[in-house]
Each structure stands twice: as structure tokens, then as C-alpha cells.
Design a protein around this motif. Structure first.
Motif, PDB file in Angstrom:
ATOM      1  N   MET A 364      27.348  16.101 -22.971  1.00  0.00           N
ATOM      2  CA  MET A 364      27.247  14.850 -22.218  1.00  0.00           C
ATOM      3  C   MET A 364      27.990  13.720 -22.928  1.00  0.00           C
ATOM      4  SD  MET A 364      25.568  15.578 -19.474  1.00  0.00           S
ATOM      5  CE  MET A 364      26.484  17.132 -19.580  1.00  0.00           C
ATOM      6  N   LEU A 365      27.811  13.638 -24.246  1.00  0.00           N
ATOM      7  CA  LEU A 365      28.505  12.600 -25.008  1.00  0.00           C
ATOM      8  C   LEU A 365      30.010  12.854 -25.035  1.00  0.00           C
ATOM      9  CD1 LEU A 365      26.013  12.143 -27.999  1.00  0.00           C
ATOM     10  CD2 LEU A 365      26.493  10.503 -26.173  1.00  0.00           C
ATOM     11  N   PHE A 366      30.403  14.107 -25.134  1.00  0.00           N
ATOM     12  CA  PHE A 366      31.842  14.432 -25.134  1.00  0.00           C
ATOM     13  C   PHE A 366      32.472  14.036 -23.809  1.00  0.00           C
ATOM     14  CE2 PHE A 366      35.390  17.277 -24.269  1.00  0.00           C
ATOM     15  CZ  PHE A 366      36.151  17.143 -25.432  1.00  0.00           C
ATOM     16  N   GLN A 367      31.798  14.302 -22.719  1.00  0.00           N
ATOM     17  CA  GLN A 367      32.332  13.963 -21.408  1.00  0.00           C
ATOM     18  C   GLN A 367      32.511  12.457 -21.261  1.00  0.00           C
ATOM     19  OE1 GLN A 367      30.231  15.876 -18.228  1.00  0.00           O
ATOM     20  NE2 GLN A 367      31.137  14.589 -16.628  1.00  0.00           N
ATOM     21  N   ALA A 368      31.613  11.692 -21.867  1.00  0.00           N
ATOM     22  CA  ALA A 368      31.668  10.235 -21.719  1.00  0.00           C
ATOM     23  C   ALA A 368      32.604   9.567 -22.724  1.00  0.00           C
ATOM     24  CB  ALA A 368      30.262   9.653 -21.850  1.00  0.00           C
ATOM     25  N   TYR A 369      32.691  10.117 -23.957  1.00  0.00           N
ATOM     26  CA  TYR A 369      33.361   9.384 -25.027  1.00  0.00           C
ATOM     27  C   TYR A 369      34.477  10.174 -25.721  1.00  0.00           C
ATOM     28  CZ  TYR A 369      29.225   6.447 -24.528  1.00  0.00           C
ATOM     29  OH  TYR A 369      28.239   5.642 -24.029  1.00  0.00           O
ATOM     30  N   SER A 370      34.947  11.285 -25.158  1.00  0.00           N
ATOM     31  CA  SER A 370      36.000  12.048 -25.832  1.00  0.00           C
ATOM     32  C   SER A 370      37.279  11.252 -26.087  1.00  0.00           C
ATOM     33  CB  SER A 370      36.325  13.327 -25.042  1.00  0.00           C
ATOM     34  OG  SER A 370      36.728  13.017 -23.715  1.00  0.00           O
ATOM     35  N   PRO A 371      37.640  10.268 -25.249  1.00  0.00           N
ATOM     36  CA  PRO A 371      38.817   9.454 -25.599  1.00  0.00           C
ATOM     37  C   PRO A 371      38.579   8.535 -26.795  1.00  0.00           C
ATOM     38  CG  PRO A 371      38.363   9.349 -23.233  1.00  0.00           C
ATOM     39  CD  PRO A 371      37.156   9.937 -23.896  1.00  0.00           C
ATOM     40  N   GLN A 372      37.331   8.377 -27.214  1.00  0.00           N
ATOM     41  CA  GLN A 372      36.986   7.515 -28.352  1.00  0.00           C
ATOM     42  C   GLN A 372      36.285   8.359 -29.415  1.00  0.00           C
ATOM     43  OE1 GLN A 372      34.888   4.904 -25.365  1.00  0.00           O
ATOM     44  NE2 GLN A 372      35.723   3.282 -26.673  1.00  0.00           N
ATOM     45  N   PRO A 373      37.039   9.128 -30.201  1.00  0.00           N
ATOM     46  CA  PRO A 373      36.440  10.089 -31.146  1.00  0.00           C
ATOM     47  C   PRO A 373      35.470   9.458 -32.133  1.00  0.00           C
ATOM     48  CG  PRO A 373      38.794  10.468 -30.937  1.00  0.00           C
ATOM     49  CD  PRO A 373      38.500   9.185 -30.223  1.00  0.00           C
ATOM     50  N   LEU A 374      35.787   8.257 -32.618  1.00  0.00           N
ATOM     51  CA  LEU A 374      34.919   7.623 -33.602  1.00  0.00           C
ATOM     52  C   LEU A 374      33.549   7.305 -32.991  1.00  0.00           C
ATOM     53  CD1 LEU A 374      34.951   6.792 -36.538  1.00  0.00           C
ATOM     54  CD2 LEU A 374      35.714   4.512 -35.845  1.00  0.00           C
ATOM     55  N   LEU A 375      33.556   6.856 -31.734  1.00  0.00           N
ATOM     56  CA  LEU A 375      32.296   6.563 -31.062  1.00  0.00           C
ATOM     57  C   LEU A 375      31.538   7.858 -30.773  1.00  0.00           C
ATOM     58  CD1 LEU A 375      30.402   4.509 -29.769  1.00  0.00           C
ATOM     59  CD2 LEU A 375      31.771   4.653 -27.662  1.00  0.00           C
ATOM     60  N   LEU A 376      32.250   8.900 -30.340  1.00  0.00           N
ATOM     61  CA  LEU A 376      31.618  10.189 -30.044  1.00  0.00           C
ATOM     62  C   LEU A 376      30.887  10.733 -31.265  1.00  0.00           C
ATOM     63  CD1 LEU A 376      31.187  12.859 -28.464  1.00  0.00           C
ATOM     64  CD2 LEU A 376      33.469  13.554 -29.245  1.00  0.00           C
ATOM     65  N   TRP A 377      31.593  10.854 -32.388  1.00  0.00           N
ATOM     66  CA  TRP A 377      30.987  11.450 -33.581  1.00  0.00           C
ATOM     67  C   TRP A 377      30.025  10.480 -34.260  1.00  0.00           C
ATOM     68  CZ3 TRP A 377      30.896  16.381 -33.709  1.00  0.00           C
ATOM     69  CH2 TRP A 377      31.922  17.110 -33.112  1.00  0.00           C
ATOM     70  N   GLY A 378      30.236   9.190 -34.052  1.00  0.00           N
ATOM     71  CA  GLY A 378      29.278   8.222 -34.574  1.00  0.00           C
ATOM     72  C   GLY A 378      27.927   8.345 -33.885  1.00  0.00           C
ATOM     73  N   LEU A 379      27.953   8.500 -32.559  1.00  0.00           N
ATOM     74  CA  LEU A 379      26.702   8.654 -31.822  1.00  0.00           C
ATOM     75  C   LEU A 379      26.006   9.969 -32.183  1.00  0.00           C
ATOM     76  CD1 LEU A 379      27.787   7.328 -28.299  1.00  0.00           C
ATOM     77  CD2 LEU A 379      26.211   6.237 -29.909  1.00  0.00           C
TER      78      LEU A 379
END
Length: 414
Positions: A364-379
Motif C-alpha cells: 500500500m505504501l509502495f503504491q502511494a509513495y514509490s516516486p518518493q523513495p525517501l518518504l516510502l522507506w522513512g514511513l
């Protein structure tokens, strides 16, 4: 000398795990290829097998833990491998006669559940033959054995992929039978030995209610569940992120995963000795390891090539080397008489639920934030922060209880 080393119970148990993981890993990575490429089933259909197997792994520890405490450890280790060999022979027959998909799905689901019998029997057996101080090193040896099996299995399976797939099932069954024989031969103690393990049922006043009223256990399991939500991303979101966002090839990704297994083999014992040197309590070890896990996953947000991803996975592996032996040895030390099997089963249940739920949250997080890797892995790394905070609270409680016991003992002596 070699014979004496193999007769050492801890090393023998590690060898048994190596055989068990080698058997499973020969065929497991290639099941989707067989069912999709050779049998022609759509990947959406093939994918149904994995949640079914995951559900079996979640449910079966409850039964395995109960039987381990009531029937005995060594019997469960041998039964788990023998029953799994029978299931693999059944799967070989299904592959030979091109059985329908639903039969494969049912057999693989049962097979996955049976696998927990060996694991929980082994964990309880290890607790019987060791002191709490010895367990981190023995669990570390077992992790090394497991990773050796997982490193060799896929290579052997890839080499044999040109043969009919039913032959891989037969080879796997033969290895499981060999593992059962080896367990009976080497993972036992002669009657009358000074430190004979409790290989039969353990008497005690343990009740299932104890699992829910032991605050140390429930606290450890709760924090561990949060951590498993993070660690489950290694083979789910990270693989898609590496190939789809960073742009790595499948071969490069395979080498990075190989680094994970090789690093465990090389660095597991040095990490265990390092933690022993500082004499940390097991919650404090979990805090340290979880911090490494969190740093490794967060650093994936900065990884833009294979070398940077390899460095992140290496940090993650160091966290794994610190956490897993400490977690298993810590939970076994909390278990009361007659309840070791069910305490270890509760940890396996928690791990199964975490590894089932984690990839969903990650997707779910990958689908929403994959263009923003830092935000994805930060969350995603927030799971690690939450687990570390919980372990830190447990560590402070353990320390407070230890001081109370020391003061009480001193007053009694005076």
C-alpha cells in the motif's frame, strides 16, 4: 576431531537445520516457475498458494507447541521431517501425473504447516540442552546452518531444473528422510548423561492462560510483531523497488540477496560474541539490533544503484544477526516448566502474522509513495522505531526487576 565436532549437540542441531533448509530450498523458489511456465497456470492463480501456505504457518505452531510439550521434542523433530518427506513424495506423484492446481495448493498448504513441527521441536530441544547464557551462541550456529542450506539449495535446484520437476520433489523427500535419521542419531543424549535434555513431555503446572498473563512475553511478542512488519519487506517491497524503481537486473538483485545469506554465515558468531562482551540483557540486544534494522531500511531511500543497495542490505543483515538469536533465546528463557514448546510456538505465530501482514502494508505504501523513495522507506522505518521504543521500555523494566532481586538477595544475606 570432525566426528567429535559433529557429535556436539549444538553443532548437530545446526547440521540438522542445514539439511532441513537445503531440502526445502531446492524446490521452493522454483514452484512458481513450474506451475506457471510448465503447467500454464496464470500467475494470479499461482499466487494464491503463498497466502494459503502463510495461513498454515500461522495456525500450525499452536498445535506444534502443544504436541512438543505433551509428546516430546525429539519425536516432533523426527515426525516433522518424516511427514514432510511423505508430503514431498505425494507432490512428486502429483507432478508426474499432472494433478490439478487445487490438489497442489492443498498439499503445499499442509506441507508448510508440517514444517513448523521440526522448527518448534528443535527450539524447545535447544532450550532443554542449554543454559540461558549459552543459547544466543547456539541459536547463532543454527542460523548459520540454516543459511548454508538456503545458499546451496537454490543453486542445486537451478542446476536440476532441466530434469523433470517431480525428480526435485523426490530429492527433497530423500533429504527430509536423511534429516530425520540424522536428528535421531545425533540430536539426542544417551540415557543417564549428566545434562540430558528433556526429550519427553515435561511435567509442570503450565496452562495456556500463562501465555496471556506473562507481561514479559506479551510485551516481547508485541514489539516483535511491529518489527516483523518491517523485516518482511526484504523479500516483498524491496525486490519490486530494486527492479522497478532503482532499475536493477534480476541477476543483480539475486546477488544482493546472496550477500544477505553470506553475511549471516560470516558475521553471525562475531556479532553474538560482541553482544556477549558488553553483557547486555536480551531486550537491550533487541534495541541495538532493531536500530541497525531501522537504519538499514531507511538507507534504502538513498540507494540509487546496486552498490548502495548492497550496503543497505548489509546493515539490515547485521541487525538480523543481532536480533534473531537474542529474540529466540530470550523467549525460551522466559518459558516456565512444561511450557517451552508453547512459548516458542507463540513467537512463531507472531512471526507468521507479521510476515503475512507486513507485505500488505508495504504494498500500500509502495503504491502511494514509490516516486518518493525517501518518504516510502522513512514511513516503513517507523515500524522499526516503534519496535525499538518498545524493546527499550522492556529493557528498563528488566533492569528494574534485576535491581530489585539483587537488593532482596542482599537483604536476605544480611
Amino acid at each position: 576431531m570432525i566426528y567429535r565436532i559433529l557429535q556436539n549437540r549444538a553443532n548437530s542441531l545446526a547440521c540438522a537445520w542445514a539439511i532441513n533448509s537445503l531440502a526445502y530450498s531446492i524446490v521452493y523458489p522454483f514452484l512458481p516457475i513450474y506451475l506457471h511456465s510448465e503447467r500454464g497456470y496464470p500467475m494470479a492463480t499461482v499466487g494464491l498458494i503463498f497466502p494459503l501456505m502463510g495461513g498454515s504457518i500461522i495456525v500450525s505452531p499452536l498445535l506444534a507447541g502443544y504436541l512438543t510439550d505433551r509428546i516430546g521434542r525429539q519425536f516432533m523433530m523426527q515426525f516433522g521431517q518424516t511427514a514432510r518427506a511423505a508430503m514431498f513424495l505425494l507432490l512428486a506423484g502429483m507432478a508426474f501425473f499432472h494433478a490439478p492446481f487445487w490438489l497442489f495448493a492443498a498439499a503445499l498448504t499442509v506441507n508448510a504447516g508440517i514444517g513448523t513441527f521440526f522448527q518448534i521441536g528443535s527450539d524447545a530441544f535447544l532450550s532443554d540442552i542449554s543454559t540461558p547464557a549459552e543459547r544466543p551462541r547456539i541459536f547463532s550456529r543454527i542460523r548459520i546452518g540454516t543459511n548454508i542450506g538456503w545458499a546451496l539449495g537454490p543453486m542445486l535446484g537451478a542446476f536440476l531444473m532441466k530434469a523433470p520437476f517431480w525428480m526435485l520433489f523426490i530429492l527433497t523427500a530423500a533429504l527430509c528422510l536423511f534429516g530425520a535419521w540424522y536428528t535421531g542419531k545425533c540430536c539426542s543424549v544417551r540415557r543417564g548423561a549428566p545434562s540430558a535434555p528433556v526429550s519427553r513431555a515435561v511435567p509442570g503446572n503450565f496452562t495456556v492462560r500463562r501465555l496471556f498473563t506473562d507481561s514479559r512475553l506479551t510485551g516481547t511478542l508485541g514489539c516483535s510483531f511491529i518489527l516483523f512488519l518491517l523485516t518482511s519487506q526484504l523479500y516483498s517491497v524491496m525486490s519490486v523497488y530494486a527492479t522497478g524503481v532503482v532499475g536493477l537486473s534480476s541477476n543483480a538483485l539475486g546477488l544482493i540477496y546472496s550477500l544477505n545469506g553470506a553475511a549471516i554465515i560470516v558475521f553471525q558468531m562475531p556479532m553474538t560474541r560482541l553482544l556477549e562482551h558488553f553483557r547486555l540483557s536480551f531486550p537491550a540486544r533487541l534495541v541495538f539490533g532493531t536500530a541497525l534494522y531501522t537504519a538499514g531500511y531507511f538507507s534504502l531511500g538513498f540507494a540509487h544503484n546496486a552498490w548502495m543497495m548492497a550496503a543497505s542490505v548489509f546493515i539490515i543483515t547485521l541487525g538480523e544477526a543481532a536480533v534473531m538469536p537474542s529474540l529466540y533465546s530470550g523467549v525460551s528463557s522466559l518459558a516456565p516448566s512444561g511450557g517451552t514448546g508453547r512459548y516458542m510456538a507463540s513467537l512463531e505465530l507472531t512471526r507468521g502474522v507479521g510476515y503475512a501482514a507486513g507485505p500488505y502494508f508495504g504494498a500500500m505504501l509502495f503504491q502511494a509513495y514509490s516516486p518518493q523513495p525517501l518518504l516510502l522507506w522513512g514511513l516503513l522505518s517507523l515500524f522499526g522505531c516503534g519496535a525499538a521504543a518498545g524493546y527499550l521500555l522492556l529493557a528498563s523494566r528488566f533492569s528494574a526487576r534485576r535491581k530489585v532481586r539483587e537488593v532482596t538477595l542482599k537483604c536476605n544475606r544480611d
